[in-house]
Design a protein around this motif. Structure first.
Motif, PDB file in Angstrom:
ATOM      1  N   GLY A 264     -98.351 -18.682  48.389  1.00 42.37           N
ATOM      2  CA  GLY A 264     -99.492 -17.851  48.733  1.00 42.37           C
ATOM      3  C   GLY A 264    -100.882 -18.313  48.812  1.00 42.37           C
ATOM      4  O   GLY A 264    -101.811 -17.706  49.126  1.00 42.37           O
ATOM      5  N   GLN A 265    -100.963 -19.857  48.709  1.00 46.59           N
ATOM      6  CA  GLN A 265    -102.380 -20.355  48.750  1.00 46.59           C
ATOM      7  C   GLN A 265    -102.495 -21.010  50.216  1.00 46.59           C
ATOM      8  O   GLN A 265    -103.622 -21.450  50.357  1.00 46.59           O
ATOM      9  N   TRP A 266    -101.403 -21.002  50.947  1.00 47.97           N
ATOM     10  CA  TRP A 266    -101.589 -21.419  52.249  1.00 47.97           C
ATOM     11  C   TRP A 266    -101.372 -20.310  53.486  1.00 47.97           C
ATOM     12  O   TRP A 266    -100.243 -20.017  53.682  1.00 47.97           O
ATOM     13  N   ALA A 267    -102.469 -19.907  54.265  1.00 42.76           N
ATOM     14  CA  ALA A 267    -102.169 -18.665  54.955  1.00 42.76           C
ATOM     15  C   ALA A 267    -101.241 -19.047  55.933  1.00 42.76           C
ATOM     16  O   ALA A 267    -100.464 -18.220  56.181  1.00 42.76           O
ATOM     17  N   LEU A 268    -101.177 -20.291  56.581  1.00 43.26           N
ATOM     18  CA  LEU A 268    -100.177 -20.427  57.514  1.00 43.26           C
ATOM     19  C   LEU A 268     -98.692 -20.656  57.053  1.00 43.26           C
ATOM     20  O   LEU A 268     -98.000 -20.006  57.656  1.00 43.26           O
ATOM     21  N   GLY A 269     -98.705 -21.260  56.028  1.00 44.03           N
ATOM     22  CA  GLY A 269     -97.352 -21.278  55.271  1.00 44.03           C
ATOM     23  C   GLY A 269     -96.757 -19.855  55.080  1.00 44.03           C
ATOM     24  O   GLY A 269     -95.587 -19.591  55.200  1.00 44.03           O
ATOM     25  N   THR A 270     -97.712 -19.056  54.583  1.00 42.78           N
ATOM     26  CA  THR A 270     -97.331 -17.713  54.071  1.00 42.78           C
ATOM     27  C   THR A 270     -97.088 -16.978  55.367  1.00 42.78           C
ATOM     28  O   THR A 270     -96.013 -16.025  55.182  1.00 42.78           O
ATOM     29  N   TRP A 271     -97.644 -17.005  56.241  1.00 49.27           N
ATOM     30  CA  TRP A 271     -97.471 -16.497  57.857  1.00 49.27           C
ATOM     31  C   TRP A 271     -96.007 -16.655  58.256  1.00 49.27           C
ATOM     32  O   TRP A 271     -95.324 -16.036  58.736  1.00 49.27           O
ATOM     33  N   PHE A 272     -95.884 -18.082  58.326  1.00 47.71           N
ATOM     34  CA  PHE A 272     -94.665 -18.590  58.852  1.00 47.71           C
ATOM     35  C   PHE A 272     -93.379 -18.093  57.953  1.00 47.71           C
ATOM     36  O   PHE A 272     -92.498 -17.381  58.847  1.00 47.71           O
ATOM     37  N   ILE A 273     -93.421 -18.072  56.671  1.00 53.52           N
ATOM     38  CA  ILE A 273     -92.290 -17.762  56.025  1.00 53.52           C
ATOM     39  C   ILE A 273     -92.082 -16.263  55.997  1.00 53.52           C
ATOM     40  O   ILE A 273     -90.847 -15.674  55.924  1.00 53.52           O
ATOM     41  N   ASN A 274     -93.175 -15.595  56.299  1.00 53.75           N
ATOM     42  CA  ASN A 274     -92.836 -13.967  56.326  1.00 53.75           C
ATOM     43  C   ASN A 274     -92.296 -13.670  57.605  1.00 53.75           C
ATOM     44  O   ASN A 274     -91.514 -12.815  57.737  1.00 53.75           O
ATOM     45  N   TRP A 275     -92.701 -14.532  58.614  1.00 47.90           N
ATOM     46  CA  TRP A 275     -92.164 -14.485  60.052  1.00 47.90           C
ATOM     47  C   TRP A 275     -90.717 -14.754  60.049  1.00 47.90           C
ATOM     48  O   TRP A 275     -89.785 -14.040  60.545  1.00 47.90           O
ATOM     49  N   PHE A 276     -90.416 -15.845  59.384  1.00 51.48           N
ATOM     50  CA  PHE A 276     -88.881 -16.194  59.351  1.00 51.48           C
ATOM     51  C   PHE A 276     -88.152 -15.319  58.767  1.00 51.48           C
ATOM     52  O   PHE A 276     -86.873 -14.967  59.028  1.00 51.48           O
TER      53      PHE A 276
END
Length: 595
Positions: A264-276
């Protein structure tokens, strides 16, 4: 009481038991081994007397394969071909015959009790051919009874019900009765895959079916179509190692990619995993649940990440049942449960009444430990025990380990603290399994007592592979062949208990207490890798067999294969020989050091 002695007794002749028996005979060909099972033949849930019309293995070929016994070659099958229940039984029988396990087996044996007899174990059994109990004594004991051996049924008085009733475990013997011409209406109770299959069996036989699913329970599982439009297996990505990166981790939480996706500390990573997981959820749901009747089967969770109460794979016959549900002619889905059954009438908690000719309970299994040991021994072995029977000292001990483990997980994965409120989280009246690597009682191991081990205390889609890996670990443990580093851990009860607490915290937070044993999806490879590492074996099975140098494009081919190509069972062929070679090298090194 008559008695007999064997070096090793193995309880259970399903996948886990057969893998353990075959491995033991490979490690010690002359071992005095006895395999006992309550069924009339090998197979466990796939024993011949439990096979019925339409039963299929969820995964297609080669998903049911042992590493060195290819079902496709045995029966001339294609890759990704569906497997009938009859074929599954034939495969396991051939496996047992091929590796001389059958001659070690004794069937129709019911275990009544297991006791400690000095340094040995005493198993009290009764066979169907003899009413008198018999005592079996052994030096080493393997319990591989599986998670689908003790049926769970609702507390419901059926003494005044005039129709038939049975649990799905008896479907093979009761099938003809259920579809008999005089039967017009069948009630199916339960929400998982077996219920869907039973509904289909009755409806295809022309019966009117009432399918009852409790409102306050977990509901129906996530149901994914088995094949893609090109005929390939839809869950093939789960067999690819990189898929594990899209799920949270028990042991690899400190790796940067895991933190990038899930902290949850990296916005891009959080966005990608939610999209996945959103794309995955939409794919699983598809265009189903459009009809009013079919919508009652929609999972309660908004995301397939939260695999509660579980997942299942839909084959063509299952899709046909869903179409029949949408038509709402023969099958009626109700979110309700039975409160009373009298004559041929059934009363629901909603106040609705209807008549039925029979009730089939597809209500799953009692997933606690089999009631084979005394209460005191059950607790000492780390098996589920009634919470009220635990001492204050023991409760405090585990609280001091469990809470920090949960705090650690929540700190790493903050979203685990707030699961979707729509998900049903069961509350257990039993303590959890407290077994190291889901196999070893810590109290015994720490006292250098390696006489007992439990297998099959896990739920995973890749059962054969995991069964073989864990079987090798189990035999190595029982025969005192594990590497010194692993033995050091097994001598330290606190270290084992801390690991157990971490896995228990993950089970509760990640899978919301839905299963009393380890459930793994993306995490399967992580657990299997740990077991291989304990054995001193390499877990990069694809990379280790790829050419090096320019023929392997200087490692690029091996890297790609390791992370982006499906892992098939045959990747693990030869692990027993690799382990025995390693044992021989360790023995030679120890001899050289003495000299």
């Amino acid at each position: 009481m008559a008695s007999e002695h064997h070096e090793v007794i193995l309880i259970g002749a399903g996948y886990g038991g057969l893998a353990a028996a075959k491995t033991y005979l490979a490690v010690r060909p002359s071992i005095d081994l006895l395999v006992i099972d309550r069924e009339a033949g090998v197979g466990g849930v796939w024993a011949k007397n439990r096979i019925y019309e339409g039963l299929r293995y969820e995964w297609p070929t080669p998903g049911a394969n042992f590493s060195d016994f290819d079902m496709r070659k045995q029966f001339g099958m294609e890759t990704w071909e569906h497997i009938s229940g009859t074929r599954m039984n034939e495969y396991l029988v051939r496996y047992a015959e091929r590796f001389n396990i059958i001659e070690k087996c004794r069937f129709n044996v019911n275990v009544l009790d297991i006791e400690r007899d000095g340094a040995q174990w005493k198993i009290i059994v009764r066979t169907t051919s003899s009413p008198s109990p018999k005592s079996l004594i052994c030096d080493k004991l393997i319990v591989a009874t599986g998670m689908n051996s003790k049926p769970k049924t609702p507390e419901l008085d059926l003494s005044k019900f005039d129709g038939f009733s049975f649990h799905s475990i008896d479907m093979a013997s009761q099938y003809e009765r259920m579809i008999a011409s005089e039967v017009k209406h069948v009630t199916v109770v339960g929400g998982h895959k077996t219920a869907l299959e039973t509904v289909g069996l009755a409806a295809r036989a022309g019966k009117k079916v009432e399918w009852l699913i409790r409102e306050e329970g977990g509901g129906t599982p996530w149901m994914m179509q088995a094949t893609n439009p090109d005929g390939s297996f839809a869950l093939k990505p789960v067999m690819i190692r990189c898929f594990s990166k899209f799920g949270t981790s028990v042991y690899k939480s400190d790796q940067w990619l895991n933190r990038f996706f899930h902290s949850g500390q990296w916005a891009l990573g959080t966005w990608f995993i939610n999209w996945f997981w959103k794309m995955g959820t939409n794919r699983v749901l598809g265009d189903r649940f459009k009809s009013e009747n079919g919508a009652k089967l929609k999972p309660k969770s908004p995301s397939s990440f939260w695999l509660n109460p579980g997942g299942t794979i839909l084959q063509e016959q299952d899709l046909e049942v869903l179409r029949m549900i949408d038509e709402n002619q023969l099958i009626n889905v109700k979110i309700a449960h039975i409160t009373q059954a009298h004559g041929n009438g059934v009363l629901l908690n909603t106040g609705e009444k209807f008549e039925t000719d029979g009730i089939v309970f597809c209500t799953g299994w009692d997933l606690s430990a089999p009631p084979l040991f005394s209460d005191k021994l059950t607790s000492d072995l780390g098996l589920p025990t009634p919470l009220q029977s635990l001492s204050a000292e023991e409760i405090k001990y585990w609280d001091n380990l469990d809470q920090p483990a949960e705090d650690k997980l929540v700190k790493l994965y903050a979203f685990l603290e707030q699961p979707p409120p729509s998900i049903f989280v069961p509350i257990s009246t039993l303590s959890p399994f407290r077994l190291y690597r889901q196999m070893v009682p810590p109290k015994l191991a720490a006292c250098d007592d390696n006489s007992l081990i439990f297998l099959t205390n896990y739920s995973t889609g890749q059962v054969p592979r995991t069964s073989e890996i864990y079987a090798l670990w189990a035999v190595a443990y029982l025969e005192n062949l594990l590497p010194d580093d692993t033995k050091d851990i097994l001598s330290d009860k606190h270290q084992m208990d801390c690991d157990i607490a971490l896995n228990e915290a993950y089970r509760k937070k990640r899978f919301l207490n839905a299963h009393p044993v380890r459930l793994s999806v993306a995490e399967t490879s992580e657990h299997d890798e740990n077991v291989l590492r304990d054995l001193g074996l390499r877990n990069d099975r694809k990379r280790m067999r790829m050419p090096t140098g320019w023929k392997g494009w200087f490692g690029l081919k091996a890297w790609w294969a390791e992370w982006f190509e499906p892992y098939f069972p045959e990747e693990y062929d030869g692990i027993v020989d690799e382990f025995l070679e390693q044992v021989a090298r360790r023995s030679e090194q120890a001899g050289s050091q003495k000299n």
